[in-house]
Design a protein around this motif. Sequence first.
Motif, PDB file in Angstrom:
ATOM      1  N   UNK A  49       0.833  -1.202   0.000  1.00  0.00           N
ATOM      2  CA  UNK A  49       0.000   0.000   0.000  1.00  0.00           C
ATOM      3  C   UNK A  49       0.871   1.256   0.000  1.00  0.00           C
ATOM      4  N   UNK A  50       0.329   2.385  -0.431  1.00  0.00           N
ATOM      5  CA  UNK A  50       1.126   3.615  -0.496  1.00  0.00           C
ATOM      6  C   UNK A  50       1.696   3.984   0.880  1.00  0.00           C
ATOM      7  N   UNK A  51       2.962   4.299   0.908  1.00  0.00           N
ATOM      8  CA  UNK A  51       3.591   4.726   2.151  1.00  0.00           C
ATOM      9  C   UNK A  51       4.034   3.609   3.068  1.00  0.00           C
ATOM     10  N   UNK A  52       3.867   2.359   2.675  1.00  0.00           N
ATOM     11  CA  UNK A  52       4.235   1.236   3.544  1.00  0.00           C
ATOM     12  C   UNK A  52       5.727   1.248   3.835  1.00  0.00           C
ATOM     13  N   UNK A  53       6.076   1.213   5.097  1.00  0.00           N
ATOM     14  CA  UNK A  53       7.475   1.158   5.489  1.00  0.00           C
ATOM     15  C   UNK A  53       7.578   0.581   6.898  1.00  0.00           C
ATOM     16  N   UNK A 163      -5.426  -2.722   2.301  1.00  0.00           N
ATOM     17  CA  UNK A 163      -4.005  -2.423   2.488  1.00  0.00           C
ATOM     18  C   UNK A 163      -3.169  -3.695   2.595  1.00  0.00           C
ATOM     19  N   UNK A 164      -3.763  -4.783   3.080  1.00  0.00           N
ATOM     20  CA  UNK A 164      -3.022  -6.026   3.235  1.00  0.00           C
ATOM     21  C   UNK A 164      -2.921  -6.847   1.967  1.00  0.00           C
ATOM     22  N   UNK A 165      -3.625  -6.455   0.903  1.00  0.00           N
ATOM     23  CA  UNK A 165      -3.590  -7.187  -0.366  1.00  0.00           C
ATOM     24  C   UNK A 165      -3.578  -6.187  -1.519  1.00  0.00           C
ATOM     25  N   UNK A 188      -2.481   5.161   8.580  1.00  0.00           N
ATOM     26  CA  UNK A 188      -1.639   6.292   8.978  1.00  0.00           C
ATOM     27  C   UNK A 188      -0.495   6.482   7.980  1.00  0.00           C
ATOM     28  N   UNK A 189       0.026   5.371   7.452  1.00  0.00           N
ATOM     29  CA  UNK A 189       1.099   5.479   6.471  1.00  0.00           C
ATOM     30  C   UNK A 189       0.572   5.849   5.082  1.00  0.00           C
ATOM     31  N   UNK A 190      -0.603   5.352   4.726  1.00  0.00           N
ATOM     32  CA  UNK A 190      -1.087   5.515   3.351  1.00  0.00           C
ATOM     33  C   UNK A 190      -1.861   6.803   3.108  1.00  0.00           C
ATOM     34  N   UNK A 191      -2.585   7.311   4.102  1.00  0.00           N
ATOM     35  CA  UNK A 191      -3.450   8.466   3.840  1.00  0.00           C
ATOM     36  C   UNK A 191      -2.704   9.725   3.391  1.00  0.00           C
ATOM     37  N   UNK A 192      -1.509  10.041   3.902  1.00  0.00           N
ATOM     38  CA  UNK A 192      -0.826  11.221   3.364  1.00  0.00           C
ATOM     39  C   UNK A 192      -0.524  11.091   1.873  1.00  0.00           C
ATOM     40  N   UNK A 193      -0.189   9.882   1.424  1.00  0.00           N
ATOM     41  CA  UNK A 193       0.125   9.662   0.011  1.00  0.00           C
ATOM     42  C   UNK A 193      -1.144   9.733  -0.829  1.00  0.00           C
ATOM     43  N   UNK A 194      -2.218   9.093  -0.353  1.00  0.00           N
ATOM     44  CA  UNK A 194      -3.476   9.112  -1.092  1.00  0.00           C
ATOM     45  C   UNK A 194      -4.037  10.529  -1.168  1.00  0.00           C
TER      46      UNK A 194
END
Length: 559
Positions: A49-53, A163-165, A188-194
């Motif tokens: 998912x976007x921002x995954x780290x 987000x998990x798939x 929390x990781x993906x929403x800033x990117x989206x």
Amino acid sequence: MADREFDAIIIGAGFSGLYMLHKLRGLGFSAQVIEAADDVGGTWYWNRYPGARCDIESFEYSYSFDEDLQQEWEWSERYAAQPEILRYLQHVAERFDLRRDIEFETRVLAAHWDEGSARWTVTTDTGKSYTAPYCITGLGCLSSFNRPDIPGLDSFAGEVYSTGQWPHQGVDFTGKKVAVIGTGSSAIQSTPVIAAEADRLTIFQRTPNYVVPAQNHPTDREFVGQLKQSYGEFREAQRRSLLGAARVLPQTPKTVLSIPEDEFQAEMEQRWAMGGLVGFMASHLDSGTDRDANERIAEFVRGKIREKVADPDTAELLTPRSYPIATKRLCVDIGYYETFNRDNVELVDLNATPIDTIEPQGVRTSDKLYEADALVLATGFDAMTGSLNRIDIRGRGGEKLREKWAEGPHTHLGLMSAGFPNLFMITGPQSPSVGSNMVVSIEQHVDWIADLLVHLRERGAGQVEPLPESQKEWGEHVDVLFNMSLHPQANTWYLGANVPGKPRVFTVYIGGVHAYRNVCDEVAESGYPGFAIDGEAKSNTVDFEGHVLRLMPAELQAA
């Protein structure tokens, strides 16, 4: 008749499976890894998912078993993003020629113990089956996506992502109205990117999370150069630490409430500036056991939320108040709170206006319909036991693991379960696992399992399993630590609270990575008390509580 026979079958090709395979090979055991994906990576293969780290610093969240590997690999960021972690694991697979013993695109359906042959038979969705005396699971604690049971979800006319798939080709949200359900770590990781792509982003929140800054930055080459000169000492410090991380501000040798306000604020600002979750998870002697002490730390973080979010009402909605800080695994962000200052972002409080249904056009709450072109399900995982329970695992007498665990998991040391001989679970329930740096805990489990298999081979033994009474004693020890802490005051996925109908059982050992390692070391050095080897039982002689107390500051022991 099985297609192939081995000494060990390993399920999963993530951090756990790759190291387990490498370790067993080096000890002369034949092993086969079975992996559902088309490549290595495990959690880091699926979660794109976007921002995954990672929320642990890159050079801490990496293997320590090979010095050349440590020296040659270069991380680009303090907190590596998913693509870089996946490249790292692919590099490991290539460097040690691991792929030749991995069966990809093969999902394990069942693992059954045969008492006559003393072997496990593992069957798969490709029709192939494998047998081995030992079955080792490296399934990951957060690998079974929790699809929410929301009325009308299948009727949504737009795109649905979890987000998990996440699709491997990525997703372009440009010009779209996007709805995100959930505000856990992946959200929390993906929403800033989206939010930076979407025309409109609506975030549906049930429970706000405490979020601390990553303070991410490109790798400090000078620091890494110094680290690589003394990696051995650094790794040993990880193994002997509370949470499996060495480069953190240490726990303050004072109780929270004894610190003057100016000194307390200065220290917390220092922790905030350094960033990362580890410095907050166990910052003070009493932060995890005293609610008033914990509240003082929580209020500091709440103040930071108010500073970052411009609208006071939105800031209040994002402010956790219903549970102590760090009783859920803290989330680490890069621009999360600032996202809510954007004109195209809206936060919906599901406590005030719960979701009634998903309609073809969007999400309908008790208040209104929020139109959406795309729906993102950031609803977490069936953690700790979900992946194990999805496999039909049957032990002695045909007992099903999922039935034995119907009221919660029962293990000894989080490694094995009575009635299931020669079945090992890397970072299984009731081990430090998700309460620690996972790679440190994975390596410790792999090494311990491998040592036990060598012990069995040297004495000509064929079977090992924990004694029921030792398993019961371990479970009671895990519960004692749980009840000493503030964790009972929070409904978390540590307890399975995010999955409807799942029993509420605490599944994480919180006595510390160091105490847990000492327990496991003593078990091995004492000839494996608490286990039966070929039916020869040796009752537990290890003082679990003693290992924790010896590492606990005197002030807390007195309390």
